[in-house]
Design a protein around this motif. Structure first.
Motif, PDB file in Angstrom:
ATOM      1  N   GLY A   1       0.831  -1.210   0.000  1.00 48.21           N
ATOM      2  CA  GLY A   1       0.000   0.000   0.000  1.00 48.21           C
ATOM      3  C   GLY A   1       0.859   1.250   0.000  1.00 48.21           C
ATOM      4  O   GLY A   1       0.568   2.224  -0.705  1.00 48.21           O
TER       5      GLY A   1
ATOM      6  N   GLU B   1      -6.875   0.715  -6.297  1.00 48.69           N
ATOM      7  CA  GLU B   1      -7.320   0.435  -4.929  1.00 48.69           C
ATOM      8  C   GLU B   1      -6.758  -0.880  -4.385  1.00 48.69           C
ATOM      9  O   GLU B   1      -6.782  -1.101  -3.165  1.00 48.69           O
ATOM     10  CB  GLU B   1      -8.848   0.370  -4.884  1.00 48.69           C
ATOM     11  CG  GLU B   1      -9.480  -0.749  -5.712  1.00 48.69           C
ATOM     12  CD  GLU B   1      -9.786  -0.335  -7.147  1.00 48.69           C
ATOM     13  OE1 GLU B   1      -9.415   0.794  -7.523  1.00 48.69           O
ATOM     14  OE2 GLU B   1     -10.366  -1.132  -7.900  1.00 48.69           O
TER      15      GLU B   1
ATOM     16  N   HIS C   1      -4.556  -3.455  -2.772  1.00 46.20           N
ATOM     17  CA  HIS C   1      -3.549  -3.330  -1.690  1.00 46.20           C
ATOM     18  C   HIS C   1      -3.841  -2.195  -0.712  1.00 46.20           C
ATOM     19  O   HIS C   1      -3.065  -1.992   0.215  1.00 46.20           O
ATOM     20  CB  HIS C   1      -2.132  -3.111  -2.236  1.00 46.20           C
ATOM     21  CG  HIS C   1      -1.769  -4.002  -3.369  1.00 46.20           C
ATOM     22  ND1 HIS C   1      -1.580  -5.356  -3.212  1.00 46.20           N
ATOM     23  CD2 HIS C   1      -1.575  -3.755  -4.683  1.00 46.20           C
ATOM     24  CE1 HIS C   1      -1.285  -5.890  -4.381  1.00 46.20           C
ATOM     25  NE2 HIS C   1      -1.281  -4.949  -5.294  1.00 46.20           N
ATOM     26  N   LEU C   2      -4.908  -1.411  -0.924  1.00 42.27           N
ATOM     27  CA  LEU C   2      -5.117  -0.255  -0.047  1.00 42.27           C
ATOM     28  C   LEU C   2      -6.256  -0.480   0.954  1.00 42.27           C
ATOM     29  O   LEU C   2      -7.311  -1.010   0.596  1.00 42.27           O
ATOM     30  CB  LEU C   2      -5.430   0.994  -0.877  1.00 42.27           C
ATOM     31  CG  LEU C   2      -4.334   1.506  -1.810  1.00 42.27           C
ATOM     32  CD1 LEU C   2      -4.818   2.738  -2.569  1.00 42.27           C
ATOM     33  CD2 LEU C   2      -3.067   1.838  -1.037  1.00 42.27           C
ATOM     34  N   HIS C   3      -6.022  -0.047   2.165  1.00 41.46           N
ATOM     35  CA  HIS C   3      -7.067  -0.004   3.195  1.00 41.46           C
ATOM     36  C   HIS C   3      -8.131   1.013   2.724  1.00 41.46           C
ATOM     37  O   HIS C   3      -7.793   1.989   2.053  1.00 41.46           O
ATOM     38  CB  HIS C   3      -6.409   0.469   4.499  1.00 41.46           C
ATOM     39  CG  HIS C   3      -7.347   0.578   5.654  1.00 41.46           C
ATOM     40  ND1 HIS C   3      -8.134   1.693   5.859  1.00 41.46           N
ATOM     41  CD2 HIS C   3      -7.620  -0.278   6.662  1.00 41.46           C
ATOM     42  CE1 HIS C   3      -8.852   1.508   6.951  1.00 41.46           C
ATOM     43  NE2 HIS C   3      -8.561   0.325   7.455  1.00 41.46           N
ATOM     44  N   PRO C   4      -9.410   0.803   3.082  1.00 46.02           N
ATOM     45  CA  PRO C   4     -10.442   1.733   2.611  1.00 46.02           C
ATOM     46  C   PRO C   4     -10.115   3.209   2.848  1.00 46.02           C
ATOM     47  O   PRO C   4     -10.407   4.061   1.998  1.00 46.02           O
ATOM     48  CB  PRO C   4     -11.681   1.300   3.408  1.00 46.02           C
ATOM     49  CG  PRO C   4     -11.479  -0.153   3.655  1.00 46.02           C
ATOM     50  CD  PRO C   4     -10.002  -0.336   3.825  1.00 46.02           C
ATOM     51  N   GLU C   5      -9.510   3.515   3.988  1.00 47.98           N
ATOM     52  CA  GLU C   5      -9.173   4.922   4.250  1.00 47.98           C
ATOM     53  C   GLU C   5      -8.157   5.425   3.223  1.00 47.98           C
ATOM     54  O   GLU C   5      -8.248   6.557   2.735  1.00 47.98           O
ATOM     55  CB  GLU C   5      -8.599   5.056   5.662  1.00 47.98           C
ATOM     56  CG  GLU C   5      -8.343   6.504   6.048  1.00 47.98           C
ATOM     57  CD  GLU C   5      -7.517   6.628   7.314  1.00 47.98           C
ATOM     58  OE1 GLU C   5      -7.424   5.654   8.071  1.00 47.98           O
ATOM     59  OE2 GLU C   5      -6.935   7.711   7.517  1.00 47.98           O
ATOM     60  N   TRP C   6      -7.203   4.568   2.906  1.00 53.24           N
ATOM     61  CA  TRP C   6      -6.192   4.972   1.913  1.00 53.24           C
ATOM     62  C   TRP C   6      -6.760   4.988   0.495  1.00 53.24           C
ATOM     63  O   TRP C   6      -6.254   5.692  -0.369  1.00 53.24           O
ATOM     64  CB  TRP C   6      -4.963   4.068   2.027  1.00 53.24           C
ATOM     65  CG  TRP C   6      -3.982   4.581   3.039  1.00 53.24           C
ATOM     66  CD1 TRP C   6      -4.239   5.473   4.036  1.00 53.24           C
ATOM     67  CD2 TRP C   6      -2.587   4.264   3.136  1.00 53.24           C
ATOM     68  NE1 TRP C   6      -3.095   5.724   4.751  1.00 53.24           N
ATOM     69  CE2 TRP C   6      -2.071   5.000   4.227  1.00 53.24           C
ATOM     70  CE3 TRP C   6      -1.734   3.424   2.427  1.00 53.24           C
ATOM     71  CZ2 TRP C   6      -0.732   4.926   4.607  1.00 53.24           C
ATOM     72  CZ3 TRP C   6      -0.391   3.349   2.817  1.00 53.24           C
ATOM     73  CH2 TRP C   6       0.096   4.096   3.888  1.00 53.24           C
TER      74      TRP C   6
ATOM     75  N   ASP D   1     -15.650   2.283  -3.007  1.00 52.38           N
ATOM     76  CA  ASP D   1     -15.069   3.428  -2.291  1.00 52.38           C
ATOM     77  C   ASP D   1     -14.288   4.330  -3.239  1.00 52.38           C
ATOM     78  O   ASP D   1     -14.357   5.556  -3.149  1.00 52.38           O
ATOM     79  CB  ASP D   1     -14.142   2.944  -1.165  1.00 52.38           C
ATOM     80  CG  ASP D   1     -14.928   2.343  -0.011  1.00 52.38           C
ATOM     81  OD1 ASP D   1     -16.089   2.742   0.167  1.00 52.38           O
ATOM     82  OD2 ASP D   1     -14.385   1.483   0.692  1.00 52.38           O
TER      83      ASP D   1
END
Lengths: 159, 454
Positions: B328, B356, B358-363, B390
């Motif tokens: 990420g 998106e 590899h990324l956490h939802p916030e990221w 998202d």
């Protein structure tokens, strides 16, 4: 589960507040909707019932817009609570706590009537925001059985 | 004329794509299920633009690739000449007969040198061989060893280069050299002509190679400001005026991988090169730089020229090879490095394939925010393939707030199934409802298992 006029009319709150029974088409008009696909079916305006209460704690509560009686093929009765979000312009602004409070407080209002509250809570949106609202409500109300429907889907599912 | 899109790609009956007409005018988002052809759109656009940008370089590299057999001949010839010179005390200590050094200096591809200059060098190298051969002592040529060794060369290269010539059996080394000189001249002439005419066949070959299959290149076209770039009528690939840098980023995992140049995925090598490129103006002290450094990465990632590696320097002083970092973080490092190096501007097109991942939802939301900010601040152009709610939602709402009202800088497209294996791409402009209609199938699937009461 399908709409049951008799259950709607015989609900203790309907008997206590008959002035807040209204045709669903009229409720939709009041909530800013542009489609009126119902016939003469009525529902109880739960928010008005809450506002009529003399208890200040209840007055301060939030509630879903209307409640109506439903029954299944085995004549098991339930109360279906419904909230209109027809004036919503931006689905991102849907508040999780507002929705949760509305469900929770409506259940408090309806408690003790002898008819259980159905475990799906209906939020009605305009077609233009339906899918995104469905996703947002689903994300924000995890664990709650919220159902996002258009007016016509609501009619098709429950009438 | 304001409404004419900057870039437009039209595709018909190409792999999973039944039809697509995609406009790129800022931030373009293409949504669709797995296997609906999102990556195909990205790859077609990327390979065509990259080929157009690098056209001269590709043609010249191709020329030197074609010259490699001729060069091999000269390497062998050098070897034979040296063998005879070393046996002869008259020549062995003379510097001018250090043939290998002299030849390698003259017959060598150099991307920085003018092509005409390189042609002159190579031709002078051949003249040098012609002269050297003419000066070869006649007693050598009578030796049996000479006959055997040079016969091998003559035989091989006559067959390699002049098989169709009627009298090739009568050619000797001297004649072979003359003919090779002519052949090289012709190859250079063809290259000059290709650079001038930019034949689209070269682009078609690049695309076939890229997709590693025979494809119908006539089924796609690209326009820039209304003009055809893939001009099939004139058989020409024009240059792009609005894009001079393009990157196709399908995974951040490759950042920092050793020997990336040796792998077979061209866009990975290209991205690696771009990440090591310094733009004209490095971006400093800006909002984007601060967002990346302070809010997301908590430090700086960059390419360390000295150690030839990508590094992550965290704000607390901790430093580590970027290759070992979380994937990420690498996703953001690509944007940070390109941004800090001043590579990104209004002529950059970044093609992001499922950013998106590899990324956490916030990221995911932060990434969408950066996309919008990069477009707002630098007018960087984006083509984004995504099937993440998202990401789509964040781009829509952040762009709505950050970019001009009633703008046409964000366009959404979605893949609508034509049949089981083919998809029509539909524009929904700034509306994401049709995209979410597809996403929400997943909710229905979950609901099949029943929702849990609070």
């Amino acid at each position: 589960m399908k709409y049951c006029q008799q259950t709607t009319l015989s609900h203790p709150l309907s008997k206590r507040f008959p002035q807040h029974l209204s045709e669903i088409n009229l409720i939709i008009r009041e909530e800013g909707g542009g489609e009126y696909p119902f016939n003469k079916e009525v529902a109880l305006k739960l928010d008005k019932v809450k506002d009529s209460s003399e208890n200040p704690h209840i007055k301060k509560m939030k509630s879903m817009d209307m409640v109506l009686g439903i029954k299944d093929e085995n004549n098991n009765l339930s109360s279906l609570i419904v909230d209109f979000k027809l004036d919503c312009k931006n689905a991102v602004n849907i508040s999780e706590s507002d929705c949760r409070d509305k469900i929770k407080h409506s259940k408090i209002l309806l408690f003790g009537s002898g008819i259980s509250v159905y475990n799906k809570y209906v939020f009605i949106f305009n077609n233009a925001l339906l899918e995104i609202s469905r996703r947002i409500i689903s994300q924000r109300l995890t664990n709650a059985s919220a159902e996002v429907l258009s007016i016509n889907e609501f009619k098709a599912n429950y009438f | 004329m304001e409404d004419i899109p900057k870039l437009r790609i039209k595709i018909k009956d190409f792999r999973a794509i039944k039809s697509a007409d995609i406009i790129l005018n800022g931030i373009t988002v293409v949504a669709g299920i797995n296997g609906s052809g999102k990556s195909t759109i990205s790859k077609l656009l990327y390979r065509t633009i990259k080929t157009a940008i690098d056209f001269d370089k590709i043609v010249i590299e191709n020329l030197f690739y074609e010259l490699k057999d001729i060069r091999h001949f000269f390497d062998e010839l050098t070897h034979e000449f040296e063998f005879f010179y070393r046996k002869n005390s008259e020549f062995k200590d003379k510097e001018e007969y250090d043939l290998r050094f002299k030849f390698q200096r003259l017959f060598n591809f150099n991307g920085d040198t003018d092509l005409k200059e390189q042609e002159n060098r190579i031709l002078s190298a051949i003249d040098f061989f012609i002269k050297t051969f003419a000066e070869l002592p006649s007693e050598f040529k009578k030796e049996e060893r000479y006959k055997i060794r040079f016969y091998r060369l003559e035989r091989f290269f006559k067959e390699e280069f002049f098989e169709k010539e009627k009298d090739f059996e009568n050619l000797d080394i001297s004649a072979v050299l003359d003919k090779l000189k002519e052949k090289i001249k012709n190859k250079f002439q063809k290259t000059y002509k290709d650079i001038e005419n930019r034949p689209i066949g070269i682009s078609d070959a690049m695309i076939s190679n890229y997709f590693t299959e025979d494809i119908n290149v006539n089924n796609y076209s690209i326009e820039e400001l209304g003009a055809s770039i893939t001009n099939r009528k004139d058989k020409k690939l024009s240059n792009f005026l609005t894009v001079n840098k393009v990157a196709y980023i399908d995974t951040p995992i490759i950042i920092g991988v050793e020997n990336i140049k040796n792998n077979n995925v061209p866009h990975w090598k290209d991205l690696d090169t771009l990440l090591k490129t310094k733009g004209e103006n490095e971006n400093t002290k800006t909002k984007i730089r601060n967002v990346l450094e302070s809010e997301i990465i908590d430090g700086e990632t960059k390419y360390d020229n000295k150690n030839e590696t990508f590094v992550y320097n965290r704000k607390d002083g901790f430093s580590i090879d970027l290759f070992s970092c979380a994937t990420g973080l690498k996703s953001f490092s690509v944007l940070q490095i390109l941004y800090n190096n001043g590579v990104l501007d209004n002529k950059t097109l970044l093609i992001l394939d499922e950013p998106e991942a590899h990324l956490h939802p916030e990221w995911i939301v932060q990434y969408a925010r950066l996309i919008v900010m990069l477009h707002k601040e630098l007018k960087v152009n984006f083509l984004i393939g995504s099937h993440n709610p998202d990401m789509i939602m964040a781009i829509k709402y952040i762009a709505k707030k950050e970019l001009e009202k009633d703008n046409n800088y964000v366009n959404f497209y979605y893949a609508k199934a034509f049949d089981k294996y083919q998809f029509d791409y539909k524009s929904s402009e700034t509306d994401i409802e049709p995209i979410f209609s597809s996403f929400n199938i997943s909710l229905d699937k979950i609901n099949e298992y029943g929702a849990t009461e609070e």
